[in-house]
Every structure is written in C-alpha cells, then in structure tokens.
Write a protein that holds these residues in place. Structure first.
Motif, PDB file in Angstrom:
ATOM      1  N   UNK A 196       0.834  -1.194   0.000  1.00 41.90           N
ATOM      2  CA  UNK A 196       0.000   0.000   0.000  1.00 41.90           C
ATOM      3  C   UNK A 196       0.873   1.249   0.000  1.00 41.90           C
ATOM      4  N   UNK A 197       0.450   2.209  -0.780  1.00 43.72           N
ATOM      5  CA  UNK A 197       1.023   3.548  -0.784  1.00 43.72           C
ATOM      6  C   UNK A 197      -0.121   4.518  -0.551  1.00 43.72           C
ATOM      7  N   UNK A 198       0.203   5.749  -0.204  1.00 44.97           N
ATOM      8  CA  UNK A 198      -0.839   6.754  -0.009  1.00 44.97           C
ATOM      9  C   UNK A 198      -0.375   8.103  -0.534  1.00 44.97           C
ATOM     10  N   UNK A 199      -1.362   8.905  -0.871  1.00 43.35           N
ATOM     11  CA  UNK A 199      -1.074  10.240  -1.382  1.00 43.35           C
ATOM     12  C   UNK A 199      -2.067  11.226  -0.788  1.00 43.35           C
ATOM     13  N   UNK A 200      -1.554  12.114   0.034  1.00 44.26           N
ATOM     14  CA  UNK A 200      -2.383  13.175   0.606  1.00 44.26           C
ATOM     15  C   UNK A 200      -2.478  14.326  -0.394  1.00 44.26           C
ATOM     16  N   UNK A 201      -3.481  15.145  -0.225  1.00 48.46           N
ATOM     17  CA  UNK A 201      -3.691  16.273  -1.138  1.00 48.46           C
ATOM     18  C   UNK A 201      -2.454  17.159  -1.179  1.00 48.46           C
ATOM     19  N   UNK A 202      -1.972  17.427  -2.374  1.00 47.14           N
ATOM     20  CA  UNK A 202      -0.820  18.293  -2.540  1.00 47.14           C
ATOM     21  C   UNK A 202       0.513  17.659  -2.203  1.00 47.14           C
ATOM     22  N   UNK A 203       0.501  16.372  -1.915  1.00 46.10           N
ATOM     23  CA  UNK A 203       1.728  15.669  -1.544  1.00 46.10           C
ATOM     24  C   UNK A 203       2.065  14.594  -2.579  1.00 46.10           C
ATOM     25  N   UNK A 204       3.310  14.121  -2.505  1.00 47.06           N
ATOM     26  CA  UNK A 204       3.702  13.017  -3.366  1.00 47.06           C
ATOM     27  C   UNK A 204       3.215  11.692  -2.767  1.00 47.06           C
ATOM     28  N   UNK A 205       3.090  10.703  -3.628  1.00 45.96           N
ATOM     29  CA  UNK A 205       2.717   9.380  -3.152  1.00 45.96           C
ATOM     30  C   UNK A 205       3.845   8.833  -2.283  1.00 45.96           C
ATOM     31  N   UNK A 206       3.456   8.211  -1.165  1.00 51.13           N
ATOM     32  CA  UNK A 206       4.472   7.702  -0.255  1.00 51.13           C
ATOM     33  C   UNK A 206       4.192   6.264   0.149  1.00 51.13           C
ATOM     34  N   UNK A 207       5.242   5.581   0.475  1.00 54.00           N
ATOM     35  CA  UNK A 207       5.185   4.187   0.885  1.00 54.00           C
ATOM     36  C   UNK A 207       4.485   4.055   2.240  1.00 54.00           C
ATOM     37  N   UNK A 208       3.645   3.027   2.372  1.00 53.00           N
ATOM     38  CA  UNK A 208       2.996   2.729   3.636  1.00 53.00           C
ATOM     39  C   UNK A 208       3.458   1.363   4.164  1.00 53.00           C
ATOM     40  N   UNK A 209       3.251   0.314   3.374  1.00 58.22           N
ATOM     41  CA  UNK A 209       3.614  -1.034   3.820  1.00 58.22           C
ATOM     42  C   UNK A 209       3.646  -1.977   2.630  1.00 58.22           C
ATOM     43  N   UNK A 210       4.499  -2.993   2.720  1.00 59.77           N
ATOM     44  CA  UNK A 210       4.533  -4.046   1.714  1.00 59.77           C
ATOM     45  C   UNK A 210       4.646  -5.391   2.405  1.00 59.77           C
ATOM     46  N   UNK A 211       4.254  -6.415   1.677  1.00 59.13           N
ATOM     47  CA  UNK A 211       4.374  -7.777   2.156  1.00 59.13           C
ATOM     48  C   UNK A 211       4.813  -8.657   0.992  1.00 59.13           C
ATOM     49  N   UNK A 212       5.716  -9.563   1.276  1.00 58.53           N
ATOM     50  CA  UNK A 212       6.161 -10.516   0.274  1.00 58.53           C
ATOM     51  C   UNK A 212       6.251 -11.883   0.929  1.00 58.53           C
ATOM     52  N   UNK A 213       6.189 -12.912   0.127  1.00 52.67           N
ATOM     53  CA  UNK A 213       6.257 -14.251   0.696  1.00 52.67           C
ATOM     54  C   UNK A 213       6.951 -15.204  -0.257  1.00 52.67           C
ATOM     55  N   UNK A 214       7.598 -16.203   0.344  1.00 50.88           N
ATOM     56  CA  UNK A 214       8.186 -17.282  -0.433  1.00 50.88           C
ATOM     57  C   UNK A 214       8.064 -18.560   0.397  1.00 50.88           C
ATOM     58  N   UNK A 215       8.797 -19.561   0.035  1.00 49.90           N
ATOM     59  CA  UNK A 215       8.673 -20.841   0.729  1.00 49.90           C
ATOM     60  C   UNK A 215       9.089 -20.765   2.186  1.00 49.90           C
ATOM     61  N   UNK A 216       9.880 -19.758   2.546  1.00 46.25           N
ATOM     62  CA  UNK A 216      10.346 -19.653   3.930  1.00 46.25           C
ATOM     63  C   UNK A 216       9.422 -18.817   4.802  1.00 46.25           C
ATOM     64  N   UNK A 217       8.398 -18.219   4.208  1.00 46.07           N
ATOM     65  CA  UNK A 217       7.467 -17.426   5.000  1.00 46.07           C
ATOM     66  C   UNK A 217       7.212 -16.066   4.387  1.00 46.07           C
ATOM     67  N   UNK A 218       6.569 -15.202   5.140  1.00 47.87           N
ATOM     68  CA  UNK A 218       6.245 -13.862   4.641  1.00 47.87           C
ATOM     69  C   UNK A 218       7.053 -12.818   5.390  1.00 47.87           C
ATOM     70  N   UNK A 219       7.275 -11.709   4.715  1.00 48.75           N
ATOM     71  CA  UNK A 219       8.019 -10.589   5.300  1.00 48.75           C
ATOM     72  C   UNK A 219       7.233  -9.325   5.026  1.00 48.75           C
TER      73      UNK A 219
END
Length: 123
Positions: free
Chosen positions: A36-59
């Motif tokens: 997820x990213x977010x963008x407030x009025x008049x601001x640039x889009x910014x990072x909020x959170x990410x999730x990734x997963x593979x055979x060893x689990x999620x991060x």
C-alpha cells in the motif's frame, strides 16, 4: 493484464480503525510483493507497507509513520492483501493505493496500481 480492486476506505474519527482490502485478478504471475502507498492532497505518493512471501514465509515492511498502528497481511489463496489501520490520526488522511509488484521476463520488476480508496480521519 492485472486488475487491483480496493475497498474499505471511508470517514473515521481520530483513534478509530479501518481495514482496507485489495483483490488482485488477471495475469498474476511471478508476484514479488504487494503493498500500500498513499497520497495526501498536494503531496507526493508515499510508501505505507509491503508484504512478500516465499517458501520460507512472509516478510512485511512499514513506513516509520505507521509502525505499531498498521498491519499488512495477505491471503495467497484469494490473491488479496489487507491493511488493518488502528489508532488513526488526521495526518493519515489520504488516497490509499494498492500496489502489486511482479517479475516480467525481459523487463524486470513491474508495478501495477489500483484506482485508490479515500481514507479521511477527522479530528
């Protein structure tokens, strides 16, 4: 093509909670991460959170501004990612965008974006 459908935005008072959902469909292959990213009025889009997963689990990874308040999770069987937002603050007000990052042979990492869902936190 990849389609991302977000839901769950709305108006909430400060201190309240919301849960965003993002369902992915289409050519979902070689997914590297969702988030997820977010963008407030008049601001640039910014990072909020990410999730990734593979055979060893999620991060998961979070922006400092939301650590301890937001939780990202995913359901691989439904190709869906969620963002649980607690203790919301007026400064969390923004359009929240779902992001899917995948590996495309010959191109590398490609990001797809949803249309966005408005989150408004009143004081």
């Amino acid at each position: 093509q990849v389609q991302l459908a977000e839901s769950g935005g709305g108006l909430v008072q400060a201190g309240g909670s919301l849960r965003l959902s993002c369902a992915a469909s289409g050519s979902i292959f070689s997914v590297n991460a969702m988030g997820w990213y977010r963008q407030a009025a008049g601001q640039q889009r910014e990072f909020v959170a990410t999730i990734s997963s593979d055979t060893s689990g999620s991060r998961s990874s979070y922006a400092d501004a939301v650590k301890g308040r937001f939780t990202i999770s995913g359901d691989n069987s439904k190709n869906t990612v969620y963002l649980q937002m607690n203790s919301l603050k007026p400064e969390d007000t923004a359009v929240y965008y779902c992001m899917l990052e995948r590996v495309v042979i010959g191109t590398g990492l490609v990001r797809n974006w949803g249309q966005g869902t408005q989150v408004t936190v009143s004081s």
